[in-house]
Design an enzyme around this catalytic site. Structure first.
Site, PDB file in Angstrom:
ATOM      1  N   HIS A   1      -3.479  97.517  47.283  1.00  0.00           N
ATOM      2  CA  HIS A   1      -2.946  98.362  46.203  1.00  0.00           C
ATOM      3  C   HIS A   1      -1.493  98.746  46.491  1.00  0.00           C
ATOM      4  O   HIS A   1      -0.598  98.548  45.664  1.00  0.00           O
ATOM      5  CB  HIS A   1      -3.828  99.609  46.071  1.00  0.00           C
ATOM      6  CG  HIS A   1      -3.376 100.571  45.020  1.00  0.00           C
ATOM      7  ND1 HIS A   1      -3.934 100.619  43.771  1.00  0.00           N
ATOM      8  CD2 HIS A   1      -2.403 101.502  45.023  1.00  0.00           C
ATOM      9  CE1 HIS A   1      -3.325 101.541  43.045  1.00  0.00           C
ATOM     10  NE2 HIS A   1      -2.391 102.101  43.786  1.00  0.00           N
ATOM     11  N   GLU A   2      -1.267  99.282  47.685  1.00  0.00           N
ATOM     12  CA  GLU A   2       0.097  99.737  48.016  1.00  0.00           C
ATOM     13  C   GLU A   2       1.050  98.545  48.109  1.00  0.00           C
ATOM     14  O   GLU A   2       2.215  98.647  47.708  1.00  0.00           O
ATOM     15  CB  GLU A   2       0.091 100.545  49.313  1.00  0.00           C
ATOM     16  CG  GLU A   2      -0.750 101.829  49.268  1.00  0.00           C
ATOM     17  CD  GLU A   2      -0.417 102.765  48.106  1.00  0.00           C
ATOM     18  OE1 GLU A   2       0.745 102.795  47.654  1.00  0.00           O
ATOM     19  OE2 GLU A   2      -1.341 103.465  47.629  1.00  0.00           O
TER      20      GLU A   2
ATOM     21  N   GLU B   1       1.903 101.197  38.457  1.00  0.00           N
ATOM     22  CA  GLU B   1       0.464 101.162  38.724  1.00  0.00           C
ATOM     23  C   GLU B   1      -0.166  99.874  38.195  1.00  0.00           C
ATOM     24  O   GLU B   1      -1.160  99.394  38.740  1.00  0.00           O
ATOM     25  CB  GLU B   1      -0.193 102.406  38.112  1.00  0.00           C
ATOM     26  CG  GLU B   1      -1.597 102.677  38.597  1.00  0.00           C
ATOM     27  CD  GLU B   1      -1.683 103.043  40.075  1.00  0.00           C
ATOM     28  OE1 GLU B   1      -0.642 103.246  40.733  1.00  0.00           O
ATOM     29  OE2 GLU B   1      -2.817 103.105  40.586  1.00  0.00           O
TER      30      GLU B   1
ATOM     31  N   HIS C   1       2.331  97.767  44.723  1.00  0.00           N
ATOM     32  CA  HIS C   1       3.478  98.622  44.388  1.00  0.00           C
ATOM     33  C   HIS C   1       4.748  98.102  45.075  1.00  0.00           C
ATOM     34  O   HIS C   1       5.819  98.018  44.484  1.00  0.00           O
ATOM     35  CB  HIS C   1       3.236 100.048  44.888  1.00  0.00           C
ATOM     36  CG  HIS C   1       2.322 100.865  44.034  1.00  0.00           C
ATOM     37  ND1 HIS C   1       2.562 101.104  42.702  1.00  0.00           N
ATOM     38  CD2 HIS C   1       1.175 101.536  44.327  1.00  0.00           C
ATOM     39  CE1 HIS C   1       1.588 101.889  42.210  1.00  0.00           C
ATOM     40  NE2 HIS C   1       0.733 102.152  43.178  1.00  0.00           N
TER      41      HIS C   1
HETATM   42 ZN    ZN Z   1      -0.940 103.365  42.956  1.00  0.00          ZN
END
Ligand code: ZN
Length: 502
Positions: A266-267, A296, A270
């Protein structure tokens, strides 16, 4: 054409502001990863001072004049030209700060700096009373901040605009209203089927091996380790300290496998967005995300649409089993895939599955709006939280650590942030439908561990543009329509049918 002197003076001013902001980010990174327990107040003072400097620079008359000169000298050029957009984005960023007194900015930085440490202790002791006075001050300061933008349609609008330029409270509520019914129906349809076993995710997974596996995977997806690093944090986040320094953080739980791997992916999603900005935008306001929903959308896409797909695990599952000898020997690939896609209401937002996640956001949006409107007192927040959890997800937290104290956002003053998570889910699915058309061989790529085609598409369509286009404009350019919940609902239906059988 812009004269060389106009452009270069403006670029110097903008570069110094970006440098100062990056130093603020470095202090914030350090605050969350390394700060000694008693250093919170001193750090808050430092952050307050630096935020004030940034504010003075951004609101300076000289910067205003230079932006006007650039706008003037680029009049009549292609509206998509970088210099035209640089003038427009710089003006939008500046106009937003011009309205807010420097004293209020510094006060918010000081109060939230102290509140962060108090929240962390309150959470570890499950003691809402410790955090309450800090949150009361934050809500009050945020109301004062919103008032700097009066008149507004809704007191929440100016706060939302900080994260999602151009989006109104009424629009978000409209989108959420379209989601709520179909999402609840999907959850009911899953509840009616045989439960999926995901107990193997809670076996003992060596922490060092989890860290190593996550490091390997995000590197293969395309996160550039030469321009980043990963550290541990209570609440994982990504932070940019410069064009070539985009850091990620994660948490590792020996008895819950998804935290570290899916959190890291997830990170990294980003971070790959920020690593993909056009290098020519470095040290300007164009080297930024279009919005937090766009941000996001990138993290969600890698975490859910890529890393919870079957082709992804056809490639990685043998390596996962080898990394944790014996732990998953009795779990076939398809059972593993079903397990990581299990739908089950949970108390903790960051551990929620794709289907129930947006309900956590709807609860937070509702509470934020009521606190700002003054119809919900902070002292009554834990009870309102628990009641909302019961209504939205059918469960009540055993204590505030697993309830109202779980998220860092309010302690950091980020009121107006939560809805961007749900909007990001929608944008991810909307982009994904476009990607399926443009890249028909994607599943085969994933099966062979090839993720470069997807990353190149994202670089070209989204990343390189940075903040050049407003979020709704960018989504429309790429997909042909504004943010729309329909592709997300179609995606969820397809996923659930595949995992549970239709
Ligand atoms: Zn996030």
């Amino acid at each position: 054409m812009a004269t060389e002197s106009t452009t270069s003076r403006l670029r110097v001013l903008l570069a110094e502001i970006v440098d100062l902001k990056n130093v603020v980010s470095l202090l914030e990174w350090d605050q969350q990863c390394c700060l000694p327990p008693s250093a919170g107040e001193g750090r808050a003072e430092q952050l307050g001072t630096l935020q004030r400097l940034v504010h003075e620079r951004v609101t300076s008359d000289e910067l205003g004049r230079e932006i006007d000169r650039l706008a003037e000298s680029t009049r009549g050029l292609d509206p998509d030209a970088d210099e035209v957009r640089l003038a427009a984005v710089s003006r939008r960023v500046r106009d937003r700060l011009v309205r807010v007194p420097a004293d209020l900015v510094a006060e918010i930085a000081r109060v939230t700096g102290v509140a962060y440490g108090e929240w962390a202790r309150a959470r570890s002791e499950s003691d809402f009373a410790r955090f309450r006075p800090h949150l009361e001050r934050i809500v009050d300061l945020k109301r004062r901040l919103a008032d700097c933008f009066a008149p507004y349609d809704h007191v929440y609008d100016p706060l939302l605009a900080e994260f999602e330029p151009g989006m109104k409270t009424a629009e978000v509520r409209g989108i959420f209203d379209r989601l709520r019914g179909p999402q609840a129906a999907l959850i009911r349809s899953v509840a009616a089927r045989a439960p999926v076993d995901d107990g193997f995710l809670r076996r003992r997974f060596d922490e060092a091996a989890q860290w190593a596996f996550a490091t390997e995977v995000v590197g293969e997806l395309g996160y550039d380790w030469a321009r980043g690093r990963q550290d541990k944090a209570v609440h994982p986040f990504t932070i940019t300290l410069g064009a070539d320094d985009v850091r990620i953080t994660t948490r590792v739980a020996a008895d819950f496998f998804p935290s570290c791997l899916f959190g890291s992916i997830h990170e990294a999603g980003h971070a790959m967005y920020e690593q993909g900005f056009d290098p020519a935008f470095a040290r300007t306001p164009l080297a930024d995300a279009a919005s937090l929903a766009l941000h996001e959308s990138q993290s969600r896409m890698w975490e859910n649409l890529v890393a919870r797909s079957l082709p992804f695990w056809e490639h990685f599952y043998p390596r996962l089993r080898a990394r944790f000898p014996g732990v998953l020997d009795d779990v076939p690939l398809l059972a593993f895939h079903r397990g990581i896609n299990r739908v089950s209401p949970s108390l903790i937002r960051v551990e929620a599955d794709e289907t129930t996640y947006n309900l956590h956001i709807m609860l937070r949006l509702d509470l934020e709006i009521r606190m700002l409107e003054g119809t919900l007192a902070v002292k009554d927040l834990p009870a309102a939280w628990n009641e909302g959890m019961r209504q939205h997800l059918g469960m009540v937290p055993p204590d505030d650590a697993h309830g109202v104290l779980q998220d860092v956002h309010w302690a950091g003053g980020s009121i107006g942030y939560f809805p961007t998570y749900a909007l990001g889910n929608l944008v991810a699915a909307q982009l994904w439908e476009r990607i399926q058309v443009d890249l028909p061989g994607l599943d085969e790529d994933f099966r062979h561990g090839r993720f470069g085609g997807l990353l190149a598409w994202l670089r070209k369509s989204i990343h390189r543009h940075g903040a050049k286009f407003a979020p709704q404009e960018l989504v429309r350019r790429v997909t042909g329509s504004p943010i729309d919940p329909a592709p997300y609902l179609r995606y969820l239906e397809g996923k659930l049918a595949a995992v549970h059988g239709s």
